[in-house]
Design a protein around this motif. Structure first.
Motif, mmCIF file in Angstrom:
data_model
loop_
_atom_site.group_PDB
_atom_site.id
_atom_site.type_symbol
_atom_site.label_atom_id
_atom_site.label_comp_id
_atom_site.label_asym_id
_atom_site.label_seq_id
_atom_site.Cartn_x
_atom_site.Cartn_y
_atom_site.Cartn_z
ATOM 1 N N ALA A 61 5.259 7.913 -5.212
ATOM 2 C CA ALA A 61 5.281 7.324 -3.870
ATOM 3 C C ALA A 61 6.704 7.274 -3.327
ATOM 4 O O ALA A 61 7.636 6.880 -4.019
ATOM 5 C CB ALA A 61 4.671 5.928 -3.887
ATOM 6 N N LEU A 62 6.830 7.636 -2.061
ATOM 7 C CA LEU A 62 8.104 7.578 -1.354
ATOM 8 C C LEU A 62 8.206 6.343 -0.468
ATOM 9 O O LEU A 62 9.295 5.970 -0.046
ATOM 10 C CB LEU A 62 8.283 8.825 -0.481
ATOM 11 C CG LEU A 62 8.200 10.170 -1.200
ATOM 12 C CD1 LEU A 62 8.217 11.313 -0.187
ATOM 13 C CD2 LEU A 62 9.329 10.293 -2.204
ATOM 14 N N VAL A 63 7.049 5.721 -0.172
ATOM 15 C CA VAL A 63 7.022 4.602 0.763
ATOM 16 C C VAL A 63 5.872 3.668 0.397
ATOM 17 O O VAL A 63 4.841 4.102 -0.128
ATOM 18 C CB VAL A 63 6.888 5.116 2.218
ATOM 19 C CG1 VAL A 63 5.568 5.808 2.462
ATOM 20 C CG2 VAL A 63 7.136 4.018 3.234
ATOM 21 N N GLU A 64 6.081 2.380 0.639
ATOM 22 C CA GLU A 64 5.050 1.357 0.414
ATOM 23 C C GLU A 64 5.171 0.334 1.538
ATOM 24 O O GLU A 64 6.280 -0.058 1.907
ATOM 25 C CB GLU A 64 5.253 0.682 -0.945
ATOM 26 C CG GLU A 64 4.219 -0.354 -1.284
ATOM 27 C CD GLU A 64 4.335 -0.838 -2.726
ATOM 28 O OE1 GLU A 64 3.918 -1.987 -2.975
ATOM 29 O OE2 GLU A 64 4.820 -0.103 -3.589
ATOM 30 N N LEU A 65 4.035 -0.073 2.099
ATOM 31 C CA LEU A 65 4.011 -1.046 3.184
ATOM 32 C C LEU A 65 3.215 -2.265 2.753
ATOM 33 O O LEU A 65 2.142 -2.119 2.161
ATOM 34 C CB LEU A 65 3.346 -0.463 4.430
ATOM 35 C CG LEU A 65 4.124 0.534 5.270
ATOM 36 C CD1 LEU A 65 4.197 1.886 4.579
ATOM 37 C CD2 LEU A 65 3.475 0.686 6.615
ATOM 38 N N GLN A 110 0.848 -1.192 0.000
ATOM 39 C CA GLN A 110 0.000 0.000 0.000
ATOM 40 C C GLN A 110 0.882 1.240 0.000
ATOM 41 O O GLN A 110 1.780 1.362 0.827
ATOM 42 C CB GLN A 110 -0.908 0.023 1.232
ATOM 43 C CG GLN A 110 -1.863 -1.148 1.318
ATOM 44 C CD GLN A 110 -2.920 -1.118 0.233
ATOM 45 O OE1 GLN A 110 -3.393 -0.057 -0.164
ATOM 46 N NE2 GLN A 110 -3.290 -2.294 -0.253
ATOM 47 N N THR A 111 0.615 2.119 -0.944
ATOM 48 C CA THR A 111 1.297 3.409 -0.968
ATOM 49 C C THR A 111 0.331 4.457 -0.429
ATOM 50 O O THR A 111 -0.711 4.131 0.127
ATOM 51 C CB THR A 111 1.769 3.757 -2.391
ATOM 52 O OG1 THR A 111 0.629 3.815 -3.259
ATOM 53 C CG2 THR A 111 2.781 2.739 -2.915
ATOM 54 N N ALA A 112 0.656 5.712 -0.634
ATOM 55 C CA ALA A 112 -0.121 6.824 -0.078
ATOM 56 C C ALA A 112 -1.231 7.272 -1.024
ATOM 57 O O ALA A 112 -1.523 8.456 -1.125
ATOM 58 C CB ALA A 112 0.808 7.989 0.242
ATOM 59 N N LEU A 113 -1.866 6.325 -1.704
ATOM 60 C CA LEU A 113 -2.949 6.688 -2.616
ATOM 61 C C LEU A 113 -4.204 7.061 -1.845
ATOM 62 O O LEU A 113 -4.600 6.374 -0.902
ATOM 63 C CB LEU A 113 -3.274 5.516 -3.556
ATOM 64 C CG LEU A 113 -2.207 5.127 -4.571
ATOM 65 C CD1 LEU A 113 -2.683 3.936 -5.395
ATOM 66 C CD2 LEU A 113 -1.861 6.306 -5.469
#
Length: 142
Positions: free
Chosen positions: A131-135, A44-47
């Motif tokens: 995106a800078l981060v994805e979890l 999941q990114t910051a969408l």
């Protein structure tokens, strides 16, 4: 070696932090799971709900990506304490380290203090170019 704490009967998880290892901060060294149902959570990114990366820097994106991960987990019937494993992918490990205290506060506010086994991995870029981060994660539900 310290004996592991008793398993959490609700989550079927046992968090283990051996005394021989450096004390963990913001993660657990090992998590065992018995019984229960596995939930594999996609990255999941910051969408936002319209499919756009939210404005802001790494902390804002981390908060949204975590919220998205927890939304998917709740939709599967889980809660943050059911997380056994989370991997954080970031395009800027140095920025992640620089914001670690703030990211920890975001985690605790959103997911509490039951930390899963975690890793932070540097990436050249993520699927969502802004995106800078994805979890992503794995949870065990009772």
């Amino acid at each position: 070696m310290n004996p592991p704490p008793p398993p959490d009967p609700d989550a079927a998880l046992c968090r283990i932090n051996p005394g021989e290892l450096s004390p963990p901060s913001g993660f657990t060294h090992a998590v065992t799971a018995t019984g229960g149902r596995l939930v594999f959570l996609a990255g999941q990114t910051a969408l936002d709900g319209d499919g756009r990366v939210v404005a802001g820097g790494l902390p804002e994106q981390f908060a949204r990506a975590l919220a998205n991960l927890l939304t998917a987990l709740r939709a599967a019937g889980g809660a943050p304490h059911h997380l056994a494993r989370v991997t954080v992918h970031t395009t800027d490990v140095a920025a992640y380290r620089a914001h670690a205290a703030e990211l920890g506060r975001i985690w605790r506010r959103s997911a509490g203090r039951d930390y899963p086994a975690m890793a932070v991995v540097g990436a050249t870029r993520l699927w969502d170019e802004a995106a800078l981060v994805e979890l992503d994660g794995i949870a065990v539900l009772p």
